[in-house]
Motif scaffolding. Structure first.
Motif, PDB file in Angstrom:
ATOM      1  N   GLY A 245      68.150  16.427  16.982  1.00  0.00           N
ATOM      2  CA  GLY A 245      67.345  17.292  17.673  1.00  0.00           C
ATOM      3  C   GLY A 245      66.993  18.454  17.168  1.00  0.00           C
ATOM      4  N   VAL A 246      67.801  19.243  16.488  1.00  0.00           N
ATOM      5  CA  VAL A 246      67.675  20.599  15.725  1.00  0.00           C
ATOM      6  C   VAL A 246      66.651  20.438  14.683  1.00  0.00           C
ATOM      7  CG1 VAL A 246      68.742  22.505  14.431  1.00  0.00           C
ATOM      8  CG2 VAL A 246      69.967  21.333  16.361  1.00  0.00           C
ATOM      9  N   ALA A 247      66.724  19.261  13.996  1.00  0.00           N
ATOM     10  CA  ALA A 247      65.903  18.999  12.638  1.00  0.00           C
ATOM     11  C   ALA A 247      64.554  18.713  13.197  1.00  0.00           C
ATOM     12  CB  ALA A 247      66.466  17.992  11.993  1.00  0.00           C
ATOM     13  N   ASN A 254      60.773  15.173   7.181  1.00  0.00           N
ATOM     14  CA  ASN A 254      61.594  13.745   7.306  1.00  0.00           C
ATOM     15  C   ASN A 254      62.337  13.781   8.501  1.00  0.00           C
ATOM     16  OD1 ASN A 254      59.720  12.243   5.480  1.00  0.00           O
ATOM     17  ND2 ASN A 254      61.179  13.262   3.805  1.00  0.00           N
ATOM     18  N   ALA A 255      62.267  14.581   9.670  1.00  0.00           N
ATOM     19  CA  ALA A 255      63.381  14.859  10.562  1.00  0.00           C
ATOM     20  C   ALA A 255      63.065  13.748  11.499  1.00  0.00           C
ATOM     21  CB  ALA A 255      63.141  16.184  11.431  1.00  0.00           C
ATOM     22  N   TRP A 256      61.732  13.432  11.551  1.00  0.00           N
ATOM     23  CA  TRP A 256      61.515  12.036  12.572  1.00  0.00           C
ATOM     24  C   TRP A 256      61.934  10.773  12.019  1.00  0.00           C
ATOM     25  CZ3 TRP A 256      59.759  12.082  17.766  1.00  0.00           C
ATOM     26  CH2 TRP A 256      59.637  13.297  18.225  1.00  0.00           C
ATOM     27  N   ALA A 260      69.319   8.284  12.186  1.00  0.00           N
ATOM     28  CA  ALA A 260      69.345   8.080  13.634  1.00  0.00           C
ATOM     29  C   ALA A 260      68.159   7.660  14.342  1.00  0.00           C
ATOM     30  CB  ALA A 260      69.987   9.338  14.270  1.00  0.00           C
ATOM     31  N   MET A 261      66.920   8.334  14.040  1.00  0.00           N
ATOM     32  CA  MET A 261      65.654   8.168  14.673  1.00  0.00           C
ATOM     33  C   MET A 261      65.252   6.686  14.140  1.00  0.00           C
ATOM     34  SD  MET A 261      64.624  10.235  16.751  1.00  0.00           S
ATOM     35  CE  MET A 261      62.895   9.700  17.084  1.00  0.00           C
ATOM     36  N   LYS A 262      65.564   6.166  13.167  1.00  0.00           N
ATOM     37  CA  LYS A 262      65.175   4.810  12.506  1.00  0.00           C
ATOM     38  C   LYS A 262      65.906   3.863  13.551  1.00  0.00           C
ATOM     39  CE  LYS A 262      63.942   5.818   8.001  1.00  0.00           C
ATOM     40  NZ  LYS A 262      64.514   5.693   6.446  1.00  0.00           N
ATOM     41  N   ALA A 263      67.115   4.154  13.702  1.00  0.00           N
ATOM     42  CA  ALA A 263      67.969   3.211  14.658  1.00  0.00           C
ATOM     43  C   ALA A 263      67.513   3.095  15.875  1.00  0.00           C
ATOM     44  CB  ALA A 263      69.674   3.588  14.473  1.00  0.00           C
ATOM     45  N   ALA A 264      67.242   4.429  16.351  1.00  0.00           N
ATOM     46  CA  ALA A 264      66.781   4.264  17.928  1.00  0.00           C
ATOM     47  C   ALA A 264      65.445   3.522  17.972  1.00  0.00           C
ATOM     48  CB  ALA A 264      66.456   5.601  18.483  1.00  0.00           C
ATOM     49  N   ALA A 265      64.395   3.831  17.051  1.00  0.00           N
ATOM     50  CA  ALA A 265      63.036   3.167  17.277  1.00  0.00           C
ATOM     51  C   ALA A 265      63.266   1.753  16.995  1.00  0.00           C
ATOM     52  CB  ALA A 265      62.369   3.804  16.190  1.00  0.00           C
ATOM     53  N   ASP A 266      64.137   1.301  16.019  1.00  0.00           N
ATOM     54  CA  ASP A 266      64.277  -0.263  16.090  1.00  0.00           C
ATOM     55  C   ASP A 266      65.005  -0.726  17.422  1.00  0.00           C
ATOM     56  OD1 ASP A 266      63.183  -0.399  13.412  1.00  0.00           O
ATOM     57  OD2 ASP A 266      65.428  -0.094  12.361  1.00  0.00           O
ATOM     58  N   ALA A 267      65.723  -0.058  17.728  1.00  0.00           N
ATOM     59  CA  ALA A 267      66.544  -0.650  19.004  1.00  0.00           C
ATOM     60  C   ALA A 267      65.330  -0.814  20.215  1.00  0.00           C
ATOM     61  CB  ALA A 267      67.566   0.150  19.486  1.00  0.00           C
ATOM     62  N   CYS A 451      54.744  10.128  14.168  1.00  0.00           N
ATOM     63  CA  CYS A 451      55.239  11.301  14.510  1.00  0.00           C
ATOM     64  C   CYS A 451      55.587  12.294  13.610  1.00  0.00           C
ATOM     65  CB  CYS A 451      56.732  10.802  15.249  1.00  0.00           C
ATOM     66  SG  CYS A 451      56.571   9.999  16.722  1.00  0.00           S
ATOM     67  N   GLN A 452      56.036  11.913  12.378  1.00  0.00           N
ATOM     68  CA  GLN A 452      56.320  13.024  11.241  1.00  0.00           C
ATOM     69  C   GLN A 452      55.117  13.751  10.821  1.00  0.00           C
ATOM     70  OE1 GLN A 452      59.545  13.748  10.095  1.00  0.00           O
ATOM     71  NE2 GLN A 452      58.173  15.502   9.354  1.00  0.00           N
ATOM     72  N   LYS A 453      54.211  12.920  10.716  1.00  0.00           N
ATOM     73  CA  LYS A 453      52.718  13.685  10.190  1.00  0.00           C
ATOM     74  C   LYS A 453      52.243  14.514  11.230  1.00  0.00           C
ATOM     75  CE  LYS A 453      51.103   9.624   7.362  1.00  0.00           C
ATOM     76  NZ  LYS A 453      49.927   8.669   7.076  1.00  0.00           N
TER      77      LYS A 453
END
Length: 471
Positions: A245-247, A254-256, A260-267, A451-453
């Motif tokens: 979250g800090v990032a 590339n914080a998004w 961890a964000m990839k794992a969450a989005a995939d889920a 989101c990153q863009k």
């Protein structure tokens, strides 16, 4: 249950040095440097009147008429009127704060108190940079209205001052403490013999069972799809730790797209591809989707702890809504299942150009009294930031589950604040990406890329003031 201890531990762990507010681009104001018209109504300070309120000075209060309604504010105004019976109070409530008040800030005639909340709230970034908000330090140092021997600052839960401060000045009173999570009906689950799954695999297995029973596992407000960004980010932070979250808050490259964000989005994409979302959700607003949920058409919604009050008129008797944390992805999660997101919110300000600035500060002192805070809890089923305010108050079912969730979360509570720093990023850019993602039009990778863009566009915009969140 000791509410003070519950909130003390959770707030200390999860609140961060920024107010839960957002941006409304293009708000130019007359600023707060020219003081000649400020605080037109001045009284004499005394032990009984520490802020120097002029007893017959009119008070202009504008409230956001959202999930909390406006009746609690009328009760606070009645308390103010009881102390200053000669004061005429002008009460206004609107869902379009920016539309109603931006012109008044521009021409230098703002109200004395503003509940600057909702989707149309005024750009805090602009208000702060233009010195348009009064410093509330005098309020903090004033004696509590009804807690003997304590200053106002001493009655506030830890983190309240920090979360309302900009560049070392306390400018915003965030009045409520909000927990965010997944909600379900205890009655529905009891009747069906279902049990909430603490792991992602268990959650998906339950969704399959719910769908087989002819009920949609999920619904969400497709008109405001950012509601679903909350469980996605929560899942990522519990998996990868608070640094995720800090990032994001600090607009890091590339914080998004972190692991961890990839794992969450995939889920979370699984509930999309397996069609575990109520048909037509993409066209519903938050009230419509929550009402469908209250009617038993769906089992889960993502929301904050204002939900119980917002749905009070349509919630069936015995529905017994319950909030729970997001499921854990697995044994490798850095935060336990019980960790839940919490933050102070519902911002109140006194404009620097308020005619009755002292009265505005006094109104906030009324709100932050024990009596004012307890009345708020009774009326709107939400937790205020005044320590001990819920002692002796019987909490409604949903709010009691919030208390239990916060207690279980303890020092593992977490939060993020990019939505406070950069309103456009959540309300427009991430919102749009969530709309595409949860309607199935883009993949998890494409969702995170969008989101990153969006975050990169904010980072590269020199007209937007940047804030740094400490790790």
């Amino acid at each position: 249950m000791n509410r003070r201890e519950i909130l003390r531990r959770t707030v200390a762990a999860s609140l961060l040095a920024t107010p839960a507010v957002g941006l409304l681009a293009g708000c130019a104001t007359s600023g707060g440097d020219d003081k000649k018209d400020t605080d037109t109504y001045k009284g004499t300070k005394s032990e009984q009147n520490p802020l120097g309120v002029k007893e017959d000075a009119p008070l202009d209060v504008v409230i956001f008429n959202g999930g909390f309604g406006e009746e609690y504010a009328k009760a606070h105004e009645a308390m103010y009127k009881e102390k200053y019976p000669k004061a005429e109070i002008k009460h206004s409530a609107t869902q379009e704060i920016g539309k109603a008040l931006q012109p008044r800030f521009v021409d230098g005639s703002p109200p004395d108190v503003v509940n600057n909340s909702g989707k149309d709230q005024i750009d805090f970034n602009g208000l702060v940079s233009q010195n348009a908000i009064a410093d509330l330090g005098e309020l903090l140092d004033a004696p509590s209205l009804d807690i003997p021997g304590k200053k106002v600052r001493d009655t506030l839960l830890p983190g309240t001052v920090e979360v309302g401060s900009y560049d070392g000045k306390f400018l915003v009173v965030n009045y409520t403490y909000t927990a965010y999570g997944i909600w379900y009906s205890t009655k529905l689950f009891t009747d069906r013999g279902w049990q909430y799954g603490k792991t992602w695999d268990d959650h998906i297995a339950l969704c399959k069972q719910i769908k087989a029973a002819g009920i949609a596992p999920w619904t969400y407000p497709g008109v405001h799809p950012r509601y679903m960004s909350w469980p996605v980010i929560s899942t990522a932070i519990k998996f990868g730790g608070p640094s995720v979250g800090v990032a994001i808050d600090n607009l890091e490259p590339n914080a998004w797209k972190s692991d961890a964000m990839k794992a969450a989005a995939d889920a979370w994409y699984q509930i999309v591809k397996d069609k575990y979302i109520l048909d037509g959700s993409a066209g519903l607003d938050h009230i419509q989707s929550q009402t469908a949920w209250s009617q038993g058409k769906a089992a889960f919604v993502s929301c904050g702890s204002w939900l119980e009050n917002e749905q009070a008129k349509v919630t069936p008797a015995g529905f017994n809504m319950t909030v729970v944390p997001t499921p854990s992805l697995g044994a490798g999660d850095k935060l336990p299942f019980e960790a839940i997101r919490g933050t102070a919110g519902e911002p109140f300000i006194v404009p620097a150009k308020a005619k009755n600035l002292a009265g505005g500060l006094e109104y906030l002192r009324v709100m932050l009294s024990k009596k004012g805070a307890q009345d708020f809890t009774k009326k709107v089923s939400s937790l205020p930031v005044v320590a001990g305010a819920t002692e002796g108050v019987e909490l409604p079912f949903g709010l009691s589950t919030v208390s239990k969730a916060l207690d279980a979360s303890g020092s593992n509570g977490f939060n993020w604040v990019y939505n406070s720093y950069y309103r456009k990023l959540e309300r427009e850019l991430v919102d749009a990406a969530c709309g595409e993602f949860f309607s199935g039009r883009i993949s998890p990778a494409e969702f995170l890329d969008q989101c990153q863009k969006g975050a990169d566009s904010i980072a590269q915009d020199s007209s937007i003031k940047k804030y740094k969140r400490a790790a």
